[in-house]
Design a protein around this motif. Structure first.
Motif, PDB file in Angstrom:
ATOM      1  N   PHE A  51       0.840  -1.199   0.000  1.00 59.43           N
ATOM      2  CA  PHE A  51       0.000   0.000   0.000  1.00 59.43           C
ATOM      3  C   PHE A  51       0.875   1.248   0.000  1.00 59.43           C
ATOM      4  O   PHE A  51       1.947   1.275   0.616  1.00 59.43           O
ATOM      5  CB  PHE A  51      -0.927   0.026   1.217  1.00 59.43           C
ATOM      6  N   GLN A  52       0.406   2.276  -0.695  1.00 58.34           N
ATOM      7  CA  GLN A  52       1.125   3.547  -0.726  1.00 58.34           C
ATOM      8  C   GLN A  52       0.697   4.471   0.413  1.00 58.34           C
ATOM      9  O   GLN A  52       1.379   5.447   0.718  1.00 58.34           O
ATOM     10  CB  GLN A  52       0.905   4.260  -2.068  1.00 58.34           C
ATOM     11  N   LEU A  53      -0.436   4.137   1.068  1.00 58.52           N
ATOM     12  CA  LEU A  53      -0.937   4.984   2.155  1.00 58.52           C
ATOM     13  C   LEU A  53      -1.933   4.198   2.994  1.00 58.52           C
ATOM     14  O   LEU A  53      -2.702   3.395   2.469  1.00 58.52           O
ATOM     15  CB  LEU A  53      -1.624   6.239   1.594  1.00 58.52           C
ATOM     16  N   ILE A  54      -1.895   4.442   4.310  1.00 54.48           N
ATOM     17  CA  ILE A  54      -2.893   3.895   5.232  1.00 54.48           C
ATOM     18  C   ILE A  54      -3.586   5.058   5.917  1.00 54.48           C
ATOM     19  O   ILE A  54      -2.937   6.006   6.358  1.00 54.48           O
ATOM     20  CB  ILE A  54      -2.240   2.986   6.286  1.00 54.48           C
ATOM     21  N   ILE A  55      -4.914   4.999   5.981  1.00 54.47           N
ATOM     22  CA  ILE A  55      -5.706   5.982   6.716  1.00 54.47           C
ATOM     23  C   ILE A  55      -6.396   5.227   7.846  1.00 54.47           C
ATOM     24  O   ILE A  55      -7.152   4.281   7.590  1.00 54.47           O
ATOM     25  CB  ILE A  55      -6.749   6.673   5.822  1.00 54.47           C
ATOM     26  N   SER A  56      -6.148   5.620   9.084  1.00 57.53           N
ATOM     27  CA  SER A  56      -6.635   4.841  10.210  1.00 57.53           C
ATOM     28  C   SER A  56      -7.262   5.703  11.293  1.00 57.53           C
ATOM     29  O   SER A  56      -6.816   6.824  11.554  1.00 57.53           O
ATOM     30  CB  SER A  56      -5.480   4.029  10.830  1.00 57.53           C
ATOM     31  N   GLU A  57      -8.301   5.149  11.923  1.00 63.34           N
ATOM     32  CA  GLU A  57      -8.833   5.700  13.170  1.00 63.34           C
ATOM     33  C   GLU A  57      -7.893   5.298  14.297  1.00 63.34           C
ATOM     34  O   GLU A  57      -7.141   4.312  14.181  1.00 63.34           O
ATOM     35  CB  GLU A  57     -10.242   5.147  13.397  1.00 63.34           C
ATOM     36  N   ILE A  58      -7.874   6.043  15.386  1.00 59.67           N
ATOM     37  CA  ILE A  58      -7.107   5.648  16.567  1.00 59.67           C
ATOM     38  C   ILE A  58      -7.927   4.700  17.427  1.00 59.67           C
ATOM     39  O   ILE A  58      -7.439   3.675  17.898  1.00 59.67           O
ATOM     40  CB  ILE A  58      -6.658   6.878  17.381  1.00 59.67           C
TER      41      ILE A  58
END
Length: 235
Positions: A51-58
């Motif tokens: 993956f080039q990017l991860i978007i995550s909730e805490i």
């Protein structure tokens, strides 16, 4: 060189179906390939280095929250280079500083502007593609500190140290012009090229992270009120 977003894969890690559905739909409309996982445990079973990017909730369900998830990513050499943006309900100043200090490349609080999120995604991906301008000397050495502009690698006393693209951009700027101060605005213009300076603390947080990684050379990364930051030979 132009890059197509079609080759960019983004992983969303969040159990809020409303948020992930909205982000997935809009990211796909921009041309990104998107996958969604509800928890860190599920995400860690994926080949995260693809993956080039991860978007995550805490605040994630399960045993592992977003901060520990990020820690595991950064501790693994295979995935340490993968950028992560927190998109989270935690909106306190301490939460933001904690998230950035943990190694997040950006921090977005909810409720958020969709246009802003998409702009930040593009910005983080651009920084990770471009890293820093590779000009002048390819290898910068200071005693046992070696910065490689080709590999974007850092050695401190022979030990490899992982840097985020933002940290690398800042360090190479300061080390190429040692013994002078750069203002926050000057540093931001290089490390966050093309962006508006809305939060000066971003510079401070990244400098703080750099100091921790520089070991015995942390003292050489100096700051002075009213002048900014610089890397000094005698510190």
């Amino acid at each position: 060189m132009q890059f197509s977003v079609e080759s960019q894969r983004i992983l969303l890690v969040d159990s809020d179906n409303g948020i992930t559905s909205m982000l997935e739909e809009n990211l796909r409309s921009e041309g990104y390939a998107v996958e969604v996982k509800p928890s860190a445990e599920d995400a860690l079973m994926m080949p995260l280095d693809t993956f080039q990017l991860i978007i995550s909730e805490i605040d994630l369900p399960g045993e592992i929250d977003g901060l520990e998830f990020l820690e595991r990513i950064k501790e693994d050499r295979v995935t340490a280079h993968v950028p992560l943006i927190f998109c989270t309900v935690r909106d306190g100043e301490n939460d933001i500083i904690t998230g950035l200090n943990a190694g997040a490349d950006d921090y977005v609080t909810r409720p958020f502007s969709l246009r802003e999120v998409l702009a930040r995604v593009r910005s983080v991906l651009r920084r990770h593609r471009n890293m820093a301008p590779v000009v002048n000397s390819r290898i910068i050495e200071f005693r046992t500190l070696v910065l490689n502009a080709d590999t974007h690698g850092l050695l401190v006393e022979g030990e490899s140290v992982s840097l985020t693209p933002t940290e690398f951009s800042i360090l190479i700027l300061l080390m190429r012009s040692r013994n002078r101060f750069f203002s926050r605005e000057e540093i931001f213009a290089v490390a966050w090229e093309g962006e508006q300076l809305t939060n000066p603390r971003l510079v401070d947080v990244n400098i703080s992270r750099l100091r921790k990684k520089l070991g015995i050379y942390a003292r050489n990364l100096a700051n002075k009120s009213g002048k900014g930051y610089g890397f000094f030979d005698n510190a």
